[in-house]
Design a protein around this motif. Structure first.
Motif, PDB file in Angstrom:
ATOM      1  N   ALA A 173       0.830  -1.208   0.000  1.00  0.00           N
ATOM      2  CA  ALA A 173       0.000   0.000   0.000  1.00  0.00           C
ATOM      3  C   ALA A 173       0.865   1.259   0.000  1.00  0.00           C
ATOM      4  CB  ALA A 173      -0.933  -0.005   1.207  1.00  0.00           C
ATOM      5  N   ILE A 174       1.983   1.224   0.718  1.00  0.00           N
ATOM      6  CA  ILE A 174       2.889   2.379   0.737  1.00  0.00           C
ATOM      7  C   ILE A 174       3.471   2.625  -0.653  1.00  0.00           C
ATOM      8  CG2 ILE A 174       5.116   3.204   1.592  1.00  0.00           C
ATOM      9  CD1 ILE A 174       4.427   1.862   4.276  1.00  0.00           C
ATOM     10  N   VAL A 175       3.930   1.561  -1.308  1.00  0.00           N
ATOM     11  CA  VAL A 175       4.466   1.710  -2.665  1.00  0.00           C
ATOM     12  C   VAL A 175       3.372   2.189  -3.615  1.00  0.00           C
ATOM     13  CG1 VAL A 175       5.589   0.529  -4.583  1.00  0.00           C
ATOM     14  CG2 VAL A 175       6.189  -0.086  -2.234  1.00  0.00           C
ATOM     15  N   PHE A 176       2.172   1.660  -3.452  1.00  0.00           N
ATOM     16  CA  PHE A 176       1.027   2.084  -4.254  1.00  0.00           C
ATOM     17  C   PHE A 176       0.774   3.580  -4.083  1.00  0.00           C
ATOM     18  CE2 PHE A 176      -3.700   2.475  -4.667  1.00  0.00           C
ATOM     19  CZ  PHE A 176      -3.795   2.161  -6.018  1.00  0.00           C
ATOM     20  N   GLY A 177       0.883   4.079  -2.849  1.00  0.00           N
ATOM     21  CA  GLY A 177       0.718   5.505  -2.609  1.00  0.00           C
ATOM     22  C   GLY A 177       1.848   6.324  -3.215  1.00  0.00           C
ATOM     23  N   ILE A 178       3.082   5.881  -3.017  1.00  0.00           N
ATOM     24  CA  ILE A 178       4.246   6.591  -3.560  1.00  0.00           C
ATOM     25  C   ILE A 178       4.172   6.681  -5.075  1.00  0.00           C
ATOM     26  CG2 ILE A 178       6.752   6.404  -3.885  1.00  0.00           C
ATOM     27  CD1 ILE A 178       6.904   5.285  -1.042  1.00  0.00           C
ATOM     28  N   GLN A 179       3.626   5.635  -5.693  1.00  0.00           N
ATOM     29  CA  GLN A 179       3.489   5.624  -7.149  1.00  0.00           C
ATOM     30  C   GLN A 179       2.768   6.862  -7.667  1.00  0.00           C
ATOM     31  OE1 GLN A 179       1.256   2.335  -9.601  1.00  0.00           O
ATOM     32  NE2 GLN A 179      -0.218   3.802  -8.806  1.00  0.00           N
ATOM     33  N   HIS A 180       1.850   7.416  -6.892  1.00  0.00           N
ATOM     34  CA  HIS A 180       1.006   8.506  -7.368  1.00  0.00           C
ATOM     35  C   HIS A 180       1.663   9.878  -7.231  1.00  0.00           C
ATOM     36  CE1 HIS A 180      -1.935   5.259  -7.061  1.00  0.00           C
ATOM     37  NE2 HIS A 180      -2.668   5.944  -7.901  1.00  0.00           N
ATOM     38  N   ILE A 181       2.914   9.940  -6.772  1.00  0.00           N
ATOM     39  CA  ILE A 181       3.606  11.230  -6.684  1.00  0.00           C
ATOM     40  C   ILE A 181       3.634  11.913  -8.046  1.00  0.00           C
ATOM     41  CG2 ILE A 181       5.870  12.304  -6.353  1.00  0.00           C
ATOM     42  CD1 ILE A 181       6.361  10.339  -4.068  1.00  0.00           C
ATOM     43  N   GLY A 182       3.920  11.137  -9.086  1.00  0.00           N
ATOM     44  CA  GLY A 182       4.043  11.715 -10.420  1.00  0.00           C
ATOM     45  C   GLY A 182       2.768  12.329 -10.968  1.00  0.00           C
ATOM     46  N   PHE A 183       1.628  12.006 -10.367  1.00  0.00           N
ATOM     47  CA  PHE A 183       0.354  12.566 -10.809  1.00  0.00           C
ATOM     48  C   PHE A 183       0.008  13.868 -10.089  1.00  0.00           C
ATOM     49  CE2 PHE A 183      -0.566   7.924 -11.561  1.00  0.00           C
ATOM     50  CZ  PHE A 183      -0.561   8.005 -12.945  1.00  0.00           C
ATOM     51  N   ALA A 184       0.862  14.295  -9.126  1.00  0.00           N
ATOM     52  CA  ALA A 184       0.489  15.447  -8.288  1.00  0.00           C
ATOM     53  C   ALA A 184       1.668  16.358  -8.021  1.00  0.00           C
ATOM     54  CB  ALA A 184      -0.099  14.946  -6.967  1.00  0.00           C
ATOM     55  N   LEU A 185       2.445  16.667  -9.052  1.00  0.00           N
ATOM     56  CA  LEU A 185       3.663  17.450  -8.876  1.00  0.00           C
ATOM     57  C   LEU A 185       3.413  18.955  -8.841  1.00  0.00           C
ATOM     58  CD1 LEU A 185       6.067  15.470 -11.243  1.00  0.00           C
ATOM     59  CD2 LEU A 185       5.991  15.408  -8.742  1.00  0.00           C
ATOM     60  N   SER A 186       2.155  19.374  -8.790  1.00  0.00           N
ATOM     61  CA  SER A 186       1.859  20.809  -8.808  1.00  0.00           C
ATOM     62  C   SER A 186       2.289  21.515  -7.533  1.00  0.00           C
ATOM     63  CB  SER A 186       0.361  21.039  -9.045  1.00  0.00           C
ATOM     64  OG  SER A 186      -0.405  20.237  -8.161  1.00  0.00           O
ATOM     65  N   SER A 187       2.308  20.802  -6.386  1.00  0.00           N
ATOM     66  CA  SER A 187       2.764  21.397  -5.122  1.00  0.00           C
ATOM     67  C   SER A 187       3.054  20.288  -4.122  1.00  0.00           C
ATOM     68  CB  SER A 187       1.702  22.338  -4.548  1.00  0.00           C
ATOM     69  OG  SER A 187       0.608  21.587  -4.015  1.00  0.00           O
ATOM     70  N   PRO A 188       3.898  20.544  -3.118  1.00  0.00           N
ATOM     71  CA  PRO A 188       4.166  19.530  -2.087  1.00  0.00           C
ATOM     72  C   PRO A 188       2.905  19.088  -1.357  1.00  0.00           C
ATOM     73  CG  PRO A 188       5.812  21.266  -1.986  1.00  0.00           C
ATOM     74  CD  PRO A 188       4.764  21.725  -2.952  1.00  0.00           C
ATOM     75  N   ALA A 189       1.982  20.025  -1.129  1.00  0.00           N
ATOM     76  CA  ALA A 189       0.743  19.663  -0.443  1.00  0.00           C
ATOM     77  C   ALA A 189      -0.087  18.710  -1.292  1.00  0.00           C
ATOM     78  CB  ALA A 189      -0.064  20.924  -0.118  1.00  0.00           C
ATOM     79  N   ASP A 190      -0.136  18.967  -2.603  1.00  0.00           N
ATOM     80  CA  ASP A 190      -0.871  18.071  -3.497  1.00  0.00           C
ATOM     81  C   ASP A 190      -0.251  16.681  -3.497  1.00  0.00           C
ATOM     82  OD1 ASP A 190      -2.649  20.046  -4.154  1.00  0.00           O
ATOM     83  OD2 ASP A 190      -1.707  20.544  -6.075  1.00  0.00           O
ATOM     84  N   VAL A 191       1.070  16.629  -3.480  1.00  0.00           N
ATOM     85  CA  VAL A 191       1.769  15.338  -3.422  1.00  0.00           C
ATOM     86  C   VAL A 191       1.383  14.594  -2.154  1.00  0.00           C
ATOM     87  CG1 VAL A 191       4.018  14.226  -3.154  1.00  0.00           C
ATOM     88  CG2 VAL A 191       3.710  16.014  -4.883  1.00  0.00           C
ATOM     89  N   ALA A 192       1.437  15.279  -1.019  1.00  0.00           N
ATOM     90  CA  ALA A 192       1.124  14.647   0.259  1.00  0.00           C
ATOM     91  C   ALA A 192      -0.305  14.133   0.293  1.00  0.00           C
ATOM     92  CB  ALA A 192       1.362  15.627   1.403  1.00  0.00           C
ATOM     93  N   ALA A 193      -1.242  14.955  -0.193  1.00  0.00           N
ATOM     94  CA  ALA A 193      -2.651  14.558  -0.188  1.00  0.00           C
ATOM     95  C   ALA A 193      -2.889  13.365  -1.109  1.00  0.00           C
ATOM     96  CB  ALA A 193      -3.533  15.730  -0.603  1.00  0.00           C
ATOM     97  N   LYS A 194      -2.262  13.381  -2.276  1.00  0.00           N
ATOM     98  CA  LYS A 194      -2.427  12.280  -3.230  1.00  0.00           C
ATOM     99  C   LYS A 194      -1.844  10.986  -2.683  1.00  0.00           C
ATOM    100  CE  LYS A 194      -3.570  12.321  -7.147  1.00  0.00           C
ATOM    101  NZ  LYS A 194      -4.845  12.023  -7.828  1.00  0.00           N
TER     102      LYS A 194
END
Length: 240
Positions: A173-194
């Motif tokens: 699940a952690i890797v699955f979550g980390i995978q989505h970083i590339g979909f939310a590079l608009s801001s650090p907060a967006d990355v964290a939320a995604k």
């Protein structure tokens, strides 16, 4: 719909997998999604494009799983067998569970990161029609097939053979979550939320896998979720 638990799949007791091979399969999507996100940002293109271009990554991920399965003397399709008509009913049930779980995960993640609702973006990005069409007709299916094959079909049961079952679920699940970083590079907060949203959703999917012991119903549910929350909104943006 039968209330009995579906019979175990043929991959319930997978062979002991070399850790390097397991890590390689797990790394494919996070690395490629991040690369795609960085390319879009560098090209000054909206990350919405990733909702269509991810199809290429899905094909690469499925190919990686197929090669890993071949090393075990099996094939990619073995992960999805057996197929049953009742999977349509199970998939519908899983979709309801997953939709409620995802919305709850998103609410909790936004509460943690933003203290409430996320800020409303100013202005809608310009999205070509082809992106909307691919995002609604093709991407939900390829994403569901690739992510369930990689994470719940291949990695989770094989990792559980090396460590504790619950710990394997959490790691995947952690890797699955980390995978989505590339979909939310608009801001650090967006990355964290995604990442938090999809990590929580990954825990739900992993738990459903332990219950179902087959990924076909999860693929159907995952396809429905991405169609509703990714494909249709992208198409609406393209048509606006």
């Amino acid at each position: 719909m039968s209330t009995t638990n579906p019979a175990p799949a043929s991959n319930d007791s997978p062979p002991r997998t070399p850790m390097l091979r397991l890590l390689g399969v797990l790394a494919v999507r996070p690395v490629l999604v991040l690369a795609l996100g960085l390319i879009l940002v560098a090209a000054n293109l909206s990350l919405i494009y990733a909702n269509a271009l991810v199809v290429v990554i899905d094909i690469a991920a499925l190919a990686a799983v197929g090669l890993a399965m071949r090393a075990e003397g099996r094939g990619l399709l073995d992960l999805f067998r057996p197929w049953r008509w009742v999977d349509l009913a199970w998939g519908a049930l899983m979709l309801i569970i997953l939709l409620v779980g995802f919305l709850a995960s998103n609410f909790v993640a936004n509460l943690i990161v933003y203290g409430g609702a996320p800020p409303i973006p100013t202005g809608a990005p310009s999205v070509p029609l082809w992106v909307g069409i691919v995002a609604v007709l093709i991407a939900p299916l390829t994403i569901a097939l690739a992510e369930e094959a990689v994470y719940r079909g291949y990695a989770q049961p094989r990792l559980a053979g090396r460590i504790d079952t619950a710990l394997a679920l959490i790691v995947v699940a952690i890797v699955f979550g980390i995978q989505h970083i590339g979909f939310a590079l608009s801001s650090p907060a967006d990355v964290a939320a995604k990442v938090l949203t999809t990590l929580f959703a990954g825990l739900i999917l992993g738990a459903l896998m332990l219950w179902m012991r087959r990924i076909t119903p999860l693929v159907l549910a995952h396809w429905g979720l991405d169609l509703l929350l990714l494909g249709l909104p992208t198409l609406m943006l393209a048509l606006a």
